[in-house]
Design an enzyme around this catalytic site. Structure first.
Site, PDB file in Angstrom:
ATOM      1  N   ASP A 132      36.446   9.516 -16.677  1.00 12.92           N
ATOM      2  CA  ASP A 132      35.678  10.723 -16.322  1.00 12.92           C
ATOM      3  C   ASP A 132      36.572  11.877 -15.863  1.00 12.92           C
ATOM      4  O   ASP A 132      36.091  12.924 -15.454  1.00 12.92           O
ATOM      5  CB  ASP A 132      34.648  10.396 -15.228  1.00 12.92           C
ATOM      6  CG  ASP A 132      35.299   9.880 -13.954  1.00 12.92           C
ATOM      7  OD1 ASP A 132      36.544   9.801 -13.905  1.00 12.92           O
ATOM      8  OD2 ASP A 132      34.571   9.566 -12.994  1.00 12.92           O
ATOM      9  N   GLY A 133      37.889  11.663 -15.919  1.00 10.22           N
ATOM     10  CA  GLY A 133      38.806  12.759 -15.570  1.00 10.22           C
ATOM     11  C   GLY A 133      39.376  12.669 -14.168  1.00 10.22           C
ATOM     12  O   GLY A 133      40.305  13.410 -13.823  1.00 10.22           O
ATOM     13  N   GLU A 134      38.828  11.786 -13.342  1.00  9.69           N
ATOM     14  CA  GLU A 134      39.363  11.671 -11.968  1.00  9.69           C
ATOM     15  C   GLU A 134      40.794  11.141 -12.000  1.00  9.69           C
ATOM     16  O   GLU A 134      41.154  10.330 -12.849  1.00  9.69           O
ATOM     17  CB  GLU A 134      38.478  10.717 -11.145  1.00  9.69           C
ATOM     18  CG  GLU A 134      37.132  11.320 -10.800  1.00  9.69           C
ATOM     19  CD  GLU A 134      36.280  10.386  -9.949  1.00  9.69           C
ATOM     20  OE1 GLU A 134      36.681   9.232  -9.719  1.00  9.69           O
ATOM     21  OE2 GLU A 134      35.200  10.827  -9.525  1.00  9.69           O
TER      22      GLU A 134
ATOM     23  N   ARG B 204      48.209  32.856  -0.187  1.00  9.22           N
ATOM     24  CA  ARG B 204      48.039  34.316  -0.157  1.00  9.22           C
ATOM     25  C   ARG B 204      46.634  34.728   0.258  1.00  9.22           C
ATOM     26  O   ARG B 204      46.411  35.882   0.576  1.00  9.22           O
ATOM     27  CB  ARG B 204      48.413  34.919  -1.524  1.00  9.22           C
ATOM     28  CG  ARG B 204      49.928  34.995  -1.706  1.00  9.22           C
ATOM     29  CD  ARG B 204      50.306  35.512  -3.074  1.00  9.22           C
ATOM     30  NE  ARG B 204      50.058  34.505  -4.100  1.00  9.22           N
ATOM     31  CZ  ARG B 204      50.171  34.725  -5.415  1.00  9.22           C
ATOM     32  NH1 ARG B 204      50.532  35.901  -5.847  1.00  9.22           N
ATOM     33  NH2 ARG B 204      49.938  33.755  -6.266  1.00  9.22           N
ATOM     34  N   GLN B 205      45.696  33.796   0.227  1.00 12.91           N
ATOM     35  CA  GLN B 205      44.351  34.097   0.767  1.00 12.91           C
ATOM     36  C   GLN B 205      44.389  33.651   2.235  1.00 12.91           C
ATOM     37  O   GLN B 205      43.838  32.628   2.626  1.00 12.91           O
ATOM     38  CB  GLN B 205      43.267  33.339  -0.024  1.00 12.91           C
ATOM     39  CG  GLN B 205      41.841  33.556   0.481  1.00 12.91           C
ATOM     40  CD  GLN B 205      41.230  34.906   0.093  1.00 12.91           C
ATOM     41  OE1 GLN B 205      41.617  35.512  -0.900  1.00 12.91           O
ATOM     42  NE2 GLN B 205      40.291  35.383   0.889  1.00 12.91           N
TER      43      GLN B 205
ATOM     44  N   LYS C 196      57.521  53.403  -2.567  1.00 19.09           N
ATOM     45  CA  LYS C 196      56.798  54.318  -3.456  1.00 19.09           C
ATOM     46  C   LYS C 196      56.911  55.727  -2.913  1.00 19.09           C
ATOM     47  O   LYS C 196      56.632  55.962  -1.738  1.00 19.09           O
ATOM     48  CB  LYS C 196      55.312  53.936  -3.516  1.00 19.09           C
ATOM     49  CG  LYS C 196      55.051  52.736  -4.368  1.00 19.09           C
ATOM     50  CD  LYS C 196      53.561  52.463  -4.455  1.00 19.09           C
ATOM     51  CE  LYS C 196      53.369  51.158  -5.227  1.00 19.09           C
ATOM     52  NZ  LYS C 196      52.155  50.470  -4.926  1.00 19.09           N
TER      53      LYS C 196
END
Ligand code: R5P
Length: 280
Positions: A34-36, A86-87, A181
């Site tokens: 199942d992808g686990e 970064r969050q 800048k």
């Protein structure tokens, strides 16, 4: 002591084990139908070092499983690239503090944690066990000292990275500066070094992360226009999202280099020695 890693940090884990003169443990990775994720580690040692970067969710799951497989051992966790870092603020109401969520989840089952050039050291306070950040500024300096560069100018892309550029430059006594800048008109901005001209210099932009490469692409075009002899870039974490590597070379950047905190074709220097030194 036994060093083990997720699938995402195998080369780096081998460097760490070699630098520490200790064994590298085998881990077999597969998935259920199942992808686990499934993994099975060789017999654990009473003292384990688990190495696993977190570039994405699959890497996070593998790392959590590997830590759990070390149950009963004294476990040190090394997260060379801490994704989601970064969050680190709630920018809008209703958002998670993702860096905190990841840090809390990784704190279970380990006694201490090391990160490498984490985006902001404030993130370390979210771990529930002692955590320390390792800087690769010295490793970048050593790598650059072996390149065909003539008295390079080490540049940070912004003042936030200026201290990092200064540490890289200090390894060989090179000049350093950061880009800023300068607004030319309402809709025109120029990016240039704050104090030192790039003209006729081998310029190296150093940063913690190259993600989309947007910061670097904009800066490099401006520095070429200002007469830089050559332009290259060395970062710690080569996230290199959305085809950033190709895009940067197409912009005329001579070389883009990262460490092996994320294993990329342009990983040309290792974090292994710095990690081993911190572990010792
Ligand atoms: C920003 O604070 C970081 O230090 C990097 O400059 C940034 O993550 C680079 O992002 P990008 O490659 O997407 O411009």
């Amino acid at each position: 002591m036994l060093v083990v890693s997720t699938e995402y940090s195998q080369i780096l884990a081998a460097h760490v084990a070699h630098a520490m003169d200790c064994q590298l443990g085998g881990v077999r990775f597969t998935r259920f139908p199942d992808g686990e994720h499934y993994l099975r580690m060789d017999t654990p040692h009473e003292e384990m070092v688990v190495v696993g970067s977190v570039p994405d969710s699959d890497a996070m799951i593998q790392l959590l499983l590997l830590i759990d497989a070390c149950e009963g051992s004294e476990c040190t966790l090394v997260v060379p690239y801490l994704g989601y870092a970064r969050q680190d603020k709630k920018f809008n109401a209703g958002e998670p503090l993702s860096a905190r969520a990841i840090a809390r989840a990784l704190s279970t089952g380990v006694s201490r944690i090391f990160t490498v050039n984490v985006h902001d050291k404030a993130v370390l306070s979210h771990f529930k066990v002692p955590a320390r950040d390792i800087s690769l500024a010295g490793e970048i300096g050593r790598y650059l000292s072996l390149q065909p560069l003539e008295d390079p100018l080490i540049l940070a892309p912004d003042d936030g990275a200026a201290a990092f550029a200064s540490q890289v430059a200090a390894t060989c006594g090179w000049q350093h500066d950061h880009l800023e800048k300068v607004r030319i008109s309402g809709d025109e901005v120029r990016i240039e070094p704050k104090n030192i001209e790039a003209k006729d210099r081998d310029v190296v932009i150093v940063d913690d992360i190259i993600s989309t490469g947007g910061t670097l692409a904009t800066s490099s075009a401006m520095l070429h226009a200002q007469g830089a002899r050559s332009l290259s870039s060395v970062c710690v974490h080569g996230v290199l999202a959305e085809g950033a590597y190709i895009r940067l070379l197409a912009k005329g950047i001579r070389e883009v280099t990262c460490s092996d905190t994320l294993e990329r074709a342009c990983s040309r220097y290792t974090a292994g020695n710095a990690i081993a030194e911190a572990l010792r």
